[in-house]
Design a protein around this motif. Structure first.
Motif, PDB file in Angstrom:
ATOM      1  N   THR A   1       0.888  -1.182  -0.078  1.00 24.64           N
ATOM      2  CA  THR A   1       0.132   0.093   0.124  1.00 24.64           C
ATOM      3  C   THR A   1       1.013   1.367  -0.013  1.00 24.64           C
ATOM      4  OG1 THR A   1      -0.311   0.050   2.434  1.00 24.64           O
ATOM      5  CG2 THR A   1      -2.006  -1.084   0.981  1.00 24.64           C
ATOM      6  N   HIS A   2       2.306   1.185   0.434  1.00 22.73           N
ATOM      7  CA  HIS A   2       3.188   2.186   0.447  1.00 22.73           C
ATOM      8  C   HIS A   2       4.044   2.437  -0.835  1.00 22.73           C
ATOM      9  CE1 HIS A   2       2.050   2.833   4.610  1.00 22.73           C
ATOM     10  NE2 HIS A   2       2.494   3.915   4.491  1.00 22.73           N
ATOM     11  N   GLY A   3       3.592   1.514  -1.812  1.00 24.20           N
ATOM     12  CA  GLY A   3       4.209   1.556  -3.292  1.00 24.20           C
ATOM     13  C   GLY A   3       5.411   0.779  -3.383  1.00 24.20           C
TER      14      GLY A   3
END
Length: 57
Positions: free
Chosen positions: A23-25
């Motif tokens: 979700t943080h890439g």
């Protein structure tokens, strides 16, 4: 085949950490192999610990 509690905990923490990282890439191609390696390390370390403890007795 039995599942150790430590392995189950490592799996749960690994999946949670992987989800947060994704979700943080962080690319999935990095996250998934790292999660699998973490499980292998946990299994290896517990096997080594069992061998060491069996040698003491």
């Amino acid at each position: 085949m039995t599942v150790r509690i430590a392995t189950a905990v490592a799996l749960a923490l690994g999946l949670a950490a992987a989800a947060v990282a994704i979700t943080h890439g962080v690319p999935v191609s990095i996250v998934l192999p790292a999660a699998v390696l973490a499980l292998l390390v946990v299994e290896y370390l517990f096997d080594r610990l069992e061998v060491a403890l069996s040698r003491e007795h």
